[in-house]
Design a protein around this motif. Structure first.
Motif, PDB file in Angstrom:
ATOM      1  N   VAL A  63     -51.106 -28.438  40.166  1.00 30.96           N
ATOM      2  CA  VAL A  63     -50.372 -27.615  39.458  1.00 30.96           C
ATOM      3  C   VAL A  63     -49.146 -28.315  38.597  1.00 30.96           C
ATOM      4  O   VAL A  63     -48.844 -29.297  38.787  1.00 30.96           O
ATOM      5  N   CYS A  64     -48.699 -27.503  37.498  1.00 33.66           N
ATOM      6  CA  CYS A  64     -47.604 -28.082  36.909  1.00 33.66           C
ATOM      7  C   CYS A  64     -46.731 -26.872  36.881  1.00 33.66           C
ATOM      8  O   CYS A  64     -47.133 -25.781  37.002  1.00 33.66           O
ATOM      9  N   ALA A  65     -45.319 -27.280  36.948  1.00 33.96           N
ATOM     10  CA  ALA A  65     -44.315 -26.172  37.238  1.00 33.96           C
ATOM     11  C   ALA A  65     -43.040 -26.225  36.423  1.00 33.96           C
ATOM     12  O   ALA A  65     -42.641 -27.600  36.147  1.00 33.96           O
TER      13      ALA A  65
ATOM     14  N   ALA B 253     -43.365 -19.936  42.664  1.00 31.21           N
ATOM     15  CA  ALA B 253     -44.849 -19.906  42.416  1.00 31.21           C
ATOM     16  C   ALA B 253     -45.002 -19.044  41.059  1.00 31.21           C
ATOM     17  O   ALA B 253     -46.090 -19.578  40.379  1.00 31.21           O
ATOM     18  N   GLY B 254     -44.082 -18.271  40.641  1.00 32.12           N
ATOM     19  CA  GLY B 254     -44.324 -17.514  39.405  1.00 32.12           C
ATOM     20  C   GLY B 254     -44.162 -18.568  38.055  1.00 32.12           C
ATOM     21  O   GLY B 254     -44.660 -18.529  37.083  1.00 32.12           O
ATOM     22  N   ALA B 255     -43.366 -19.488  38.195  1.00 34.09           N
ATOM     23  CA  ALA B 255     -43.311 -20.649  37.251  1.00 34.09           C
ATOM     24  C   ALA B 255     -44.203 -21.841  37.354  1.00 34.09           C
ATOM     25  O   ALA B 255     -44.062 -22.640  36.759  1.00 34.09           O
ATOM     26  N   ALA B 256     -45.439 -21.896  38.094  1.00 36.94           N
ATOM     27  CA  ALA B 256     -46.313 -22.923  38.420  1.00 36.94           C
ATOM     28  C   ALA B 256     -47.641 -22.184  37.447  1.00 36.94           C
ATOM     29  O   ALA B 256     -47.736 -21.167  37.630  1.00 36.94           O
TER      30      ALA B 256
ATOM     31  N   ALA C 277     -39.393 -18.153  50.744  1.00 35.43           N
ATOM     32  CA  ALA C 277     -40.246 -16.901  50.179  1.00 35.43           C
ATOM     33  C   ALA C 277     -40.644 -17.205  48.760  1.00 35.43           C
ATOM     34  O   ALA C 277     -39.463 -17.104  48.103  1.00 35.43           O
ATOM     35  N   GLY C 278     -41.822 -16.927  48.360  1.00 35.26           N
ATOM     36  CA  GLY C 278     -42.220 -17.155  46.912  1.00 35.26           C
ATOM     37  C   GLY C 278     -42.185 -18.413  46.255  1.00 35.26           C
ATOM     38  O   GLY C 278     -42.680 -18.528  45.129  1.00 35.26           O
ATOM     39  N   GLU C 279     -41.985 -19.396  47.308  1.00 32.98           N
ATOM     40  CA  GLU C 279     -42.068 -20.996  46.718  1.00 32.98           C
ATOM     41  C   GLU C 279     -43.172 -21.641  47.548  1.00 32.98           C
ATOM     42  O   GLU C 279     -43.820 -21.304  48.149  1.00 32.98           O
TER      43      GLU C 279
ATOM     44  N   LYS D 184     -39.073 -16.148  33.915  1.00 30.90           N
ATOM     45  CA  LYS D 184     -39.940 -17.500  33.867  1.00 30.90           C
ATOM     46  C   LYS D 184     -41.518 -17.197  33.992  1.00 30.90           C
ATOM     47  O   LYS D 184     -42.259 -17.751  33.677  1.00 30.90           O
ATOM     48  N   ALA D 185     -41.576 -16.410  35.230  1.00 32.44           N
ATOM     49  CA  ALA D 185     -43.044 -15.873  35.449  1.00 32.44           C
ATOM     50  C   ALA D 185     -43.705 -15.309  34.520  1.00 32.44           C
ATOM     51  O   ALA D 185     -44.854 -15.576  34.269  1.00 32.44           O
ATOM     52  N   SER D 186     -43.080 -14.263  33.683  1.00 34.98           N
ATOM     53  CA  SER D 186     -43.417 -13.766  32.486  1.00 34.98           C
ATOM     54  C   SER D 186     -43.799 -14.707  31.469  1.00 34.98           C
ATOM     55  O   SER D 186     -45.033 -14.395  30.992  1.00 34.98           O
ATOM     56  N   ILE D 187     -43.014 -15.635  31.081  1.00 35.95           N
ATOM     57  CA  ILE D 187     -43.453 -16.744  30.231  1.00 35.95           C
ATOM     58  C   ILE D 187     -44.623 -17.444  30.477  1.00 35.95           C
ATOM     59  O   ILE D 187     -45.585 -17.717  29.855  1.00 35.95           O
ATOM     60  N   ALA D 188     -44.507 -17.757  31.992  1.00 34.73           N
ATOM     61  CA  ALA D 188     -45.938 -18.585  32.557  1.00 34.73           C
ATOM     62  C   ALA D 188     -47.181 -17.845  32.258  1.00 34.73           C
ATOM     63  O   ALA D 188     -48.131 -18.220  32.058  1.00 34.73           O
ATOM     64  N   ALA D 189     -47.100 -16.376  32.348  1.00 31.90           N
ATOM     65  CA  ALA D 189     -48.077 -15.439  32.447  1.00 31.90           C
ATOM     66  C   ALA D 189     -48.776 -15.653  30.878  1.00 31.90           C
ATOM     67  O   ALA D 189     -49.829 -15.662  30.458  1.00 31.90           O
ATOM     68  N   SER D 190     -47.723 -15.665  30.030  1.00 34.73           N
ATOM     69  CA  SER D 190     -48.077 -15.567  28.665  1.00 34.73           C
ATOM     70  C   SER D 190     -48.660 -17.045  27.973  1.00 34.73           C
ATOM     71  O   SER D 190     -49.757 -16.955  27.383  1.00 34.73           O
ATOM     72  N   LEU D 191     -48.070 -18.144  28.626  1.00 38.37           N
ATOM     73  CA  LEU D 191     -48.885 -19.369  28.301  1.00 38.37           C
ATOM     74  C   LEU D 191     -50.319 -19.548  28.906  1.00 38.37           C
ATOM     75  O   LEU D 191     -51.128 -19.983  28.162  1.00 38.37           O
ATOM     76  N   ARG D 192     -50.335 -19.035  29.929  1.00 37.55           N
ATOM     77  CA  ARG D 192     -51.622 -19.183  30.782  1.00 37.55           C
ATOM     78  C   ARG D 192     -52.751 -18.493  29.877  1.00 37.55           C
ATOM     79  O   ARG D 192     -53.779 -18.925  29.670  1.00 37.55           O
TER      80      ARG D 192
END
Length: 332
Positions: free
Chosen positions: A92-94, A109-112, A34-36, A279-287
């Motif tokens: 994607v990159c992850a 998925a959050g870190a992709a 789940a979530g991957e 990690k998902a929060s960092i990914a959102a900032s990067l995006r």
């Protein structure tokens, strides 16, 4: 997952040791939970933590694969339950907690992130580990702001080349240390205002001279050891120092008086063992903040050398020479 193979080639680590300890093996294909997402890997980055893991000094966190590799790029081929925002066929990159040195790899998925427009798969695979690390440490933790002085050690490492470009893009004056005149030239081409060859000059003296005695506001350090006290010397009042590795050792005897008198903050962090939500929060900032810079060509990954997956041992040998400038990559 019916049209996918049952097995894959991955780089195993039967016993810790030198670069030759990395050997190609046949492994079962992992299934996304789940979530991957399951990614067919086109390229993977080689990073210092992989070298530490190979030596037996940095075990994978609980639940992570024993296969090394912390960043990948490739094509989504299967989704776990509850994954939104990605579909099979997406490029994607992850950032992953392990398993990157393989033909297929699971990612939360959050870190992709989508592969930025204009980048090759190899370039995209060079992004996650260094960009997540630099963003969370330099901008989130240390709060680097436009107009401040920033110092990164190891300016031509993957982390260093990323930190120079991002700090410059966000309006800082950038200082970098590196181990040769050639490497200092590379730092300057990437945007460093001052590049210091640590083999022929004292970075503390150069910084104090350049800043009129004031020092730097934020320091990103992966050296540790003797650099810790010298960072305190080079720091401006109220500076923030972030420790992300200890290539010269983590145990030092130090006089903390400088820390107190200058009101310094000395912080540290790791990335691999953090919860997926962080990690998902960092990914959102990067995006939001960094991907537009990459797509505009203002920031780009610096590549050193690309090796086939089966030659992961040669890639590690290259990293251990410390001659590399930028990222060492594996192509699948």
């Amino acid at each position: 997952m019916t049209d996918l193979p049952a097995t894959m080639t991955a780089i195993g680590l039967p016993t810790p040791g030198g670069p030759e300890a990395l050997v190609p093996e046949t492994r079962p294909l992992p299934a996304p939970r789940a979530g991957e997402i399951l990614v067919k890997v086109a390229a993977a980055g080689v990073n210092r933590p992989d070298v530490m893991q190979r030596k037996g000094l940095y075990p994978p966190p609980p639940g992570a694969p024993d296969i090394p590799g912390l960043e990948i790029a490739g094509e989504v081929v299967a989704l776990g339950e509850g994954v939104a925002g990605f579909k099979p066929g997406d490029k994607v990159c992850a950032l992953v907690s392990g398993g990157g040195y393989a033909e297929y790899c699971l990612a939360d998925a959050g870190a992709a992130l989508p592969v930025p427009a204009g980048l090759s798969m190899i370039e995209a695979a060079a992004l996650p580990e260094t960009f997540f690390t630099v963003w969370t440490n330099v901008f989130d933790l240390a709060g680097l702001k436009a107009g401040e002085n920033f110092l990164v050690h190891g300016g031509t490492s993957g982390i260093g080349t990323t930190a120079i470009q991002l700090a410059k893009a966000f309006g800082a004056t950038v200082f970098a240390t590196a181990g040769s005149g050639e490497k200092c030239d590379v730092c300057r081409r990437l945007g460093a205002d001052v590049a210091i060859d640590y083999k022929s000059a004292d970075f503390v003296s150069v910084i104090k001279e350049t800043t009129g005695g004031r020092g730097v506001d934020v320091i990103l350090d992966m050296v540790g050891g003797s650099y810790i006290a010298r960072n305190y010397e080079a720091a401006a009042p109220r500076a923030r120092i972030v420790q992300i590795a200890f290539m010269e050792g983590s145990k030092v005897q130090i006089d903390f008086m400088r820390l107190m008198l200058k009101r310094l903050s000395h912080m540290g962090s790791t990335l691999r063992s953090r919860p997926n939500a962080e990690k998902a929060s960092i990914a959102a900032s990067l995006r939001e903040k960094v991907w537009p810079l990459i797509e505009a060509g203002k920031v780009k990954p610096v590549l050193d050398q690309v090796f086939p997956l089966a030659q992961a041992s040669a890639a590690h040998a290259r990293m251990e020479t410390s001659l590399h400038i930028g990222k060492i990559m594996l192509e699948v």
